[in-house]
Scaffold this active site. Structure first.
Site, PDB file in Angstrom:
ATOM      1  N   ASN A 116      21.331  54.897 -28.315  1.00 22.53           N
ATOM      2  CA  ASN A 116      20.732  53.745 -29.006  1.00 22.53           C
ATOM      3  C   ASN A 116      19.281  54.019 -29.362  1.00 22.53           C
ATOM      4  O   ASN A 116      18.501  54.517 -28.553  1.00 22.53           O
ATOM      5  CB  ASN A 116      20.807  52.501 -28.117  1.00 22.53           C
ATOM      6  CG  ASN A 116      22.229  52.000 -27.977  1.00 22.53           C
ATOM      7  OD1 ASN A 116      22.778  51.404 -28.897  1.00 22.53           O
ATOM      8  ND2 ASN A 116      22.841  52.285 -26.844  1.00 22.53           N
ATOM      9  N   GLU A 235      33.244  46.693 -31.100  1.00 21.88           N
ATOM     10  CA  GLU A 235      32.694  46.663 -29.739  1.00 21.88           C
ATOM     11  C   GLU A 235      33.139  45.413 -29.000  1.00 21.88           C
ATOM     12  O   GLU A 235      33.526  44.419 -29.611  1.00 21.88           O
ATOM     13  CB  GLU A 235      31.162  46.790 -29.760  1.00 21.88           C
ATOM     14  CG  GLU A 235      30.427  45.635 -30.382  1.00 21.88           C
ATOM     15  CD  GLU A 235      28.902  45.727 -30.222  1.00 21.88           C
ATOM     16  OE1 GLU A 235      28.344  46.824 -30.156  1.00 21.88           O
ATOM     17  OE2 GLU A 235      28.285  44.643 -30.173  1.00 21.88           O
TER      18      GLU A 235
HETATM   19  P1  C2E Z   1      24.677  47.442 -27.469  1.00 22.44           P
HETATM   20  O1  C2E Z   1      24.209  48.752 -27.991  1.00 22.44           O
HETATM   21  O2  C2E Z   1      25.285  46.499 -28.432  1.00 22.44           O
HETATM   22  O3  C2E Z   1      25.688  47.823 -26.300  1.00 22.44           O
HETATM   23  C1  C2E Z   1      26.828  47.075 -25.968  1.00 22.44           C
HETATM   24  C2  C2E Z   1      26.600  46.205 -24.758  1.00 22.44           C
HETATM   25  O4  C2E Z   1      27.794  45.467 -24.490  1.00 22.44           O
HETATM   26  C3  C2E Z   1      26.321  46.979 -23.478  1.00 22.44           C
HETATM   27  O5  C2E Z   1      25.456  46.153 -22.675  1.00 22.44           O
HETATM   28  C4  C2E Z   1      27.699  47.084 -22.833  1.00 22.44           C
HETATM   29  O6  C2E Z   1      27.647  47.282 -21.432  1.00 22.44           O
HETATM   30  C5  C2E Z   1      28.281  45.750 -23.179  1.00 22.44           C
HETATM   31  N1  C2E Z   1      29.732  45.769 -23.284  1.00 22.44           N
HETATM   32  C6  C2E Z   1      30.528  46.810 -23.578  1.00 22.44           C
HETATM   33  N2  C2E Z   1      31.832  46.433 -23.636  1.00 22.44           N
HETATM   34  C7  C2E Z   1      31.860  45.118 -23.375  1.00 22.44           C
HETATM   35  C8  C2E Z   1      32.916  44.138 -23.284  1.00 22.44           C
HETATM   36  O7  C2E Z   1      34.105  44.419 -23.467  1.00 22.44           O
HETATM   37  N3  C2E Z   1      32.552  42.858 -22.993  1.00 22.44           N
HETATM   38  C9  C2E Z   1      31.259  42.498 -22.787  1.00 22.44           C
HETATM   39  N4  C2E Z   1      30.989  41.226 -22.495  1.00 22.44           N
HETATM   40  N5  C2E Z   1      30.222  43.400 -22.878  1.00 22.44           N
HETATM   41  C10 C2E Z   1      30.530  44.685 -23.161  1.00 22.44           C
HETATM   42  P2  C2E Z   1      24.191  46.764 -21.932  1.00 22.44           P
HETATM   43  O8  C2E Z   1      24.531  48.104 -21.370  1.00 22.44           O
HETATM   44  O9  C2E Z   1      23.706  45.705 -21.004  1.00 22.44           O
HETATM   45  O10 C2E Z   1      23.166  46.995 -23.091  1.00 22.44           O
HETATM   46  C11 C2E Z   1      22.603  45.910 -23.808  1.00 22.44           C
HETATM   47  C12 C2E Z   1      21.855  46.395 -25.010  1.00 22.44           C
HETATM   48  O11 C2E Z   1      20.684  47.109 -24.606  1.00 22.44           O
HETATM   49  C13 C2E Z   1      22.621  47.371 -25.880  1.00 22.44           C
HETATM   50  O12 C2E Z   1      23.482  46.655 -26.724  1.00 22.44           O
HETATM   51  C14 C2E Z   1      21.510  48.093 -26.596  1.00 22.44           C
HETATM   52  O13 C2E Z   1      21.100  47.352 -27.723  1.00 22.44           O
HETATM   53  C15 C2E Z   1      20.401  48.078 -25.585  1.00 22.44           C
HETATM   54  N6  C2E Z   1      20.274  49.412 -24.953  1.00 22.44           N
HETATM   55  C16 C2E Z   1      20.976  49.949 -23.928  1.00 22.44           C
HETATM   56  N7  C2E Z   1      20.538  51.187 -23.635  1.00 22.44           N
HETATM   57  C17 C2E Z   1      19.536  51.465 -24.512  1.00 22.44           C
HETATM   58  C18 C2E Z   1      18.675  52.592 -24.748  1.00 22.44           C
HETATM   59  O14 C2E Z   1      18.756  53.641 -24.088  1.00 22.44           O
HETATM   60  N8  C2E Z   1      17.752  52.475 -25.757  1.00 22.44           N
HETATM   61  C19 C2E Z   1      17.660  51.345 -26.519  1.00 22.44           C
HETATM   62  N9  C2E Z   1      16.725  51.311 -27.489  1.00 22.44           N
HETATM   63  N10 C2E Z   1      18.449  50.276 -26.333  1.00 22.44           N
HETATM   64  C20 C2E Z   1      19.387  50.337 -25.354  1.00 22.44           C
HETATM   65 CA    CA Z   2      26.374  46.979 -30.327  1.00 24.26          CA
HETATM   66 CA    CA Z   3      24.869  50.423 -29.206  1.00 28.95          CA
HETATM   67 CA    CA Z   4      25.546  43.943 -28.978  1.00 28.11          CA
END
Ligand code: C2E
Ligand code: CA
Ligand code: CA
Ligand code: CA
Length: 278
Positions: A116, A235
């Site tokens: 990301n 997703e």
């Molecule tokens: P994102 O890129 O849209 O990632 C998808 C989020 O949805 C992830 O949350 C993931 O754990 C969660 N998810 C995946 N499958 C499901 C599902 O079936 N149901 C539900 N309810 N959730 C699901 P996470 O890991 O908490 O990350 C949140 C956001 O934080 C990410 O959204 C991304 O925008 C950001 N992020 C995470 N890691 C990084 C990074 O290394 N750098 C940057 N810039 N942003 C990051």
């Molecule tokens: Ca996403």
């Molecule tokens: Ca993503």
């Molecule tokens: Ca999202």
């Protein structure tokens, strides 16, 4: 002109971002956690809807806090973006996840790593060079890395962002538009950015069985993507009904708790070994 208009739209969406005052951590606490190696990537598989093979792994940041357990990225990413420190996280997650994925690649697993990238990072002119050197040092080919561009803050200079994305695409990286349909991507941007992938936001996937409007958005996103020759990823797929519906709508790939939650590197590797012949 249209660039100014888009910048204004993006500036408005940034106002709803969590404010620094609400944060439970200070910027310096998060930065030293990055330096101590406490913020690590977990990996969530992307599955092919046609043959159920794992086609990719998205790196998602997790803070392994010594006393508070795992802290999700939403609690510290906004803080880093607003204080101008998001690049440290991006490059640290990129470096760690490339090193891990290079190991899988060498074992013969042909999967694509997704990382990301905050739109704030795209303001940094030197970004594409730094990304290239980190990926090169890991031994992964650029074509095995996709950068997911998320909408999370205002783009002060859309010109820099487009320049960075174009340069990265020219170097062979995949470029994915994340959370499609939630605001960042206008039709104009779809045309101008050298994209390879479109990710349909979870908010549409989770409601598409009950709301025909959501399904219409999912279906039209897939149609636009197909016409532009982009790979589609849904997703947040949580149920078998959603999987079947997406498959019938010719969506290529899917990600979500139905398949697997984000996993630590060693567990992801076990998943690869269990379901993929090497
Ligand atoms: P994102 O890129 O849209 O990632 C998808 C989020 O949805 C992830 O949350 C993931 O754990 C969660 N998810 C995946 N499958 C499901 C599902 O079936 N149901 C539900 N309810 N959730 C699901 P996470 O890991 O908490 O990350 C949140 C956001 O934080 C990410 O959204 C991304 O925008 C950001 N992020 C995470 N890691 C990084 C990074 O290394 N750098 C940057 N810039 N942003 C990051
Ligand atoms: Ca996403
Ligand atoms: Ca993503
Ligand atoms: Ca999202």
């Amino acid at each position: 002109d249209s660039i100014t208009r888009q910048a204004k739209v993006l500036a408005i969406s940034a106002q709803s971002a969590p404010s620094t005052e609400d944060a439970a951590f200070s910027v310096s606490q998060v930065l030293s956690a990055i330096e101590r190696g406490e913020i690590i990537p977990f990996f969530q598989p992307k599955f092919c809807l046609r043959d159920n093979r794992i086609v990719g792994a998205e790196a998602l940041a997790r803070w392994q806090h010594p006393t508070n357990g795992f802290i999700p990225p939403d609690s510290f990413i906004g803080l880093l973006e607003q204080s101008g420190n998001i690049d440290q996280l991006t490059l640290s997650i990129l470096e760690q996840s490339c090193q891990i994925a290079a190991g899988w690649y060498q074992q013969g697993y042909n999967i694509c790593l997704a990382v990301n990238l905050s739109t704030v990072s795209l303001q940094n002119k030197a970004l594409s060079e730094r990304i290239c050197s980190i990926v090169e040092a890991s031994g992964l080919p650029n074509s095995a890395v996709t950068l997911e561009v998320t909408e999370s803050a205002a783009i002060a200079n859309l010109g820099y962002a487009l320049e960075n994305l174009t340069r990265l695409r020219m170097r062979g990286f995949g470029i994915s538009i994340d959370d499609f349909g939630t605001g960042f991507a206008s039709m104009e941007q779809l045309r101008r950015i050298a994209l390879t992938e479109l990710k349909i936001d979870r908010s549409f996937v989770s409601t598409m069985l009950e709301e025909k409007e959501s399904f219409a958005i999912v279906q039209s996103s897939i149609e636009i993507a197909n016409r532009l020759n982009l790979t589609t990823v849904a997703e947040g797929v949580e149920t078998e009904e959603q999987r079947a519906m997406l498959s019938a709508a010719t969506c290529h790939h899917a990600q979500g708790y139905l398949f697997s939650k984000p996993l630590p590197a060693d567990e992801f590797e076990k998943l690869l070994q269990n379901i993929e012949p090497s």
